[in-house]
Write a protein that holds these residues in place. Structure first.
Motif, mmCIF file in Angstrom:
data_model
loop_
_atom_site.group_PDB
_atom_site.id
_atom_site.type_symbol
_atom_site.label_atom_id
_atom_site.label_comp_id
_atom_site.label_asym_id
_atom_site.label_seq_id
_atom_site.Cartn_x
_atom_site.Cartn_y
_atom_site.Cartn_z
ATOM 1 N N UNK A 2 52.474 37.984 51.074
ATOM 2 C CA UNK A 2 52.718 37.349 49.780
ATOM 3 C C UNK A 2 51.515 36.520 49.337
ATOM 4 N N UNK A 3 50.889 35.832 50.286
ATOM 5 C CA UNK A 3 49.741 34.979 49.961
ATOM 6 C C UNK A 3 48.570 35.803 49.425
ATOM 7 N N UNK A 4 48.368 36.993 50.008
ATOM 8 C CA UNK A 4 47.273 37.853 49.557
ATOM 9 C C UNK A 4 47.554 38.426 48.175
ATOM 10 N N UNK A 5 48.797 38.756 47.909
ATOM 11 C CA UNK A 5 49.155 39.255 46.579
ATOM 12 C C UNK A 5 48.936 38.165 45.536
ATOM 13 N N UNK A 59 34.955 30.461 47.347
ATOM 14 C CA UNK A 59 33.805 29.605 47.050
ATOM 15 C C UNK A 59 34.220 28.289 46.398
ATOM 16 N N UNK A 60 35.312 28.286 45.623
ATOM 17 C CA UNK A 60 35.799 27.014 45.088
ATOM 18 C C UNK A 60 36.280 26.105 46.223
ATOM 19 N N UNK A 61 36.916 26.716 47.230
ATOM 20 C CA UNK A 61 37.347 25.932 48.403
ATOM 21 C C UNK A 61 36.124 25.409 49.157
ATOM 22 N N UNK A 68 45.001 20.706 46.620
ATOM 23 C CA UNK A 68 46.377 21.157 46.760
ATOM 24 C C UNK A 68 47.229 20.715 45.576
ATOM 25 N N UNK A 69 48.234 21.568 45.286
ATOM 26 C CA UNK A 69 49.186 21.215 44.239
ATOM 27 C C UNK A 69 48.693 21.446 42.832
ATOM 28 N N UNK A 80 46.146 26.303 52.808
ATOM 29 C CA UNK A 80 46.223 26.564 54.241
ATOM 30 C C UNK A 80 46.970 27.833 54.611
ATOM 31 N N UNK A 81 47.283 28.674 53.621
ATOM 32 C CA UNK A 81 48.007 29.922 53.893
ATOM 33 C C UNK A 81 47.082 31.024 54.411
#
Length: 302
Positions: A2-5, A59-61, A68-69, A80-81
């Motif tokens: 789900x996180x990748x989608x 790259x934004x991370x 977060x949020x 963190x997923x």
């Protein structure tokens, strides 16, 4: 999974599909259509956008521009997923697969298309990475007009017709698609203005403000409707009803955008993206059904 989608940002993918569909409409207008190049262009465009979305997240991370949020799309790496290195590998692997599809288009377009593919690949990364990330310096919309409008429309048509057209129909369609694609980015940055401003990300909305970019959103849609009406001017007058309908929907979205904030803008973003896809499909249908017998065109590289 789900996180990748979520990281693919499915709501925005119609933008890359629309450019290829609109380019195919122009190919049909000029009496040229080929299924296999069309499908390859479609895969190439979608994969490049997914790679760009992955790169944007990584790259934004890495540069500390996410937190977060956020109101917008959930950022898997920031939340963190997804591990940062996994996202980085996914970015370059997706870009590699896209390059394989792109290289196959040499069969129809010639070796010089490698330079076009390289430019697209560089843009996919330079949007968020490098010493001067485009999206961080108010140049995101200009880049989108070029790489989601001009490039896909002109070169999708080229690999199907084997002629690089520079007539008014192709250019009007390409610019219109680019302006509508830029509107998707405007809504995205409009929603994220506070988050972006807090971390020093200088998008066009941060630089110019919501009021100005709200008017740019309206202007882009109005110009697109006019350009598409001009592009289809050899066709029956009733075709213009479609462009009037588009402008009506666009105006409603604009009115809603003016009074919306935060997560409420996600629906406007999704509809703006889908509206672009619907316009490109409409263009495909009318050009297929009512294409002129002898389109007057200027071209190079036959």
């Amino acid at each position: 999974m789900k996180e990748w989608i979520e990281a693919m940002r499915l709501r925005t993918l119609p933008v890359s599909v629309a450019g290829v569909v609109a380019g195919t409409a122009c190919a049909i207008f000029h009496h040229g259509f080929s299924v296999l190049p069309f499908l390859i262009c479609l895969c190439f465009a979608v994969l490049c956008q997914i790679a760009s979305n992955f790169a944007n997240e990584y790259y934004d991370y890495k540069n500390g521009l996410d937190r977060k949020g956020r109101e917008g799309f959930r950022r898997g790496v920031t939340e963190g997923d997804i591990k940062p290195q996994s996202m980085k590998r996914a970015t370059y692997l997706t870009l590699l697969v896209a390059a394989c599809f792109g290289c196959s288009l040499i069969i129809w377009g010639g070796w010089w298309l490698i330079f076009v593919g390289l430019a697209i690949g560089i843009f996919a990364l330079a949007y968020s990475a490098g010493p001067f990330p485009l999206s961080h310096n108010g140049l995101g919309e200009i880049a989108v007009i070029i790489f989601f409008g001009l490039v896909p429309v002109i070169f999708t048509e080229y690999v199907q017709t084997e002629i690089l057209y520079f007539d008014s129909t192709t250019w009007f369609v390409a610019v219109a698609v680019g302006l509508m694609a830029a509107n998707v980015l405007i809504v995205n940055n409009y929603r994220d203005m506070e988050d972006d401003k807090a971390v020093g990300k200088r998008t066009s909305v941060v630089i110019l403000g919501r009021k100005v970019m709200n008017m740019v959103y309206f202007f882009n849609g109005a110009c697109s409707a006019i350009l598409l009406a001009m592009a289809s001017s050899p066709l029956p007058f009733w075709v213009s009803a479609g462009w009037l309908s588009y402008f009506g929907f666009h105006s409603m979205l604009w009115s809603k955008m003016r009074v919306s904030t935060g997560a409420k803008l996600n629906d406007i973003l999704k509809i703006t993206s889908l509206l672009l896809l619907c316009v490109s499909i409409y263009l495909l249908i009318i050009f297929a059904a009512l294409k002129p017998e002898n389109p007057d065109s200027i071209f190079i590289f036959p």
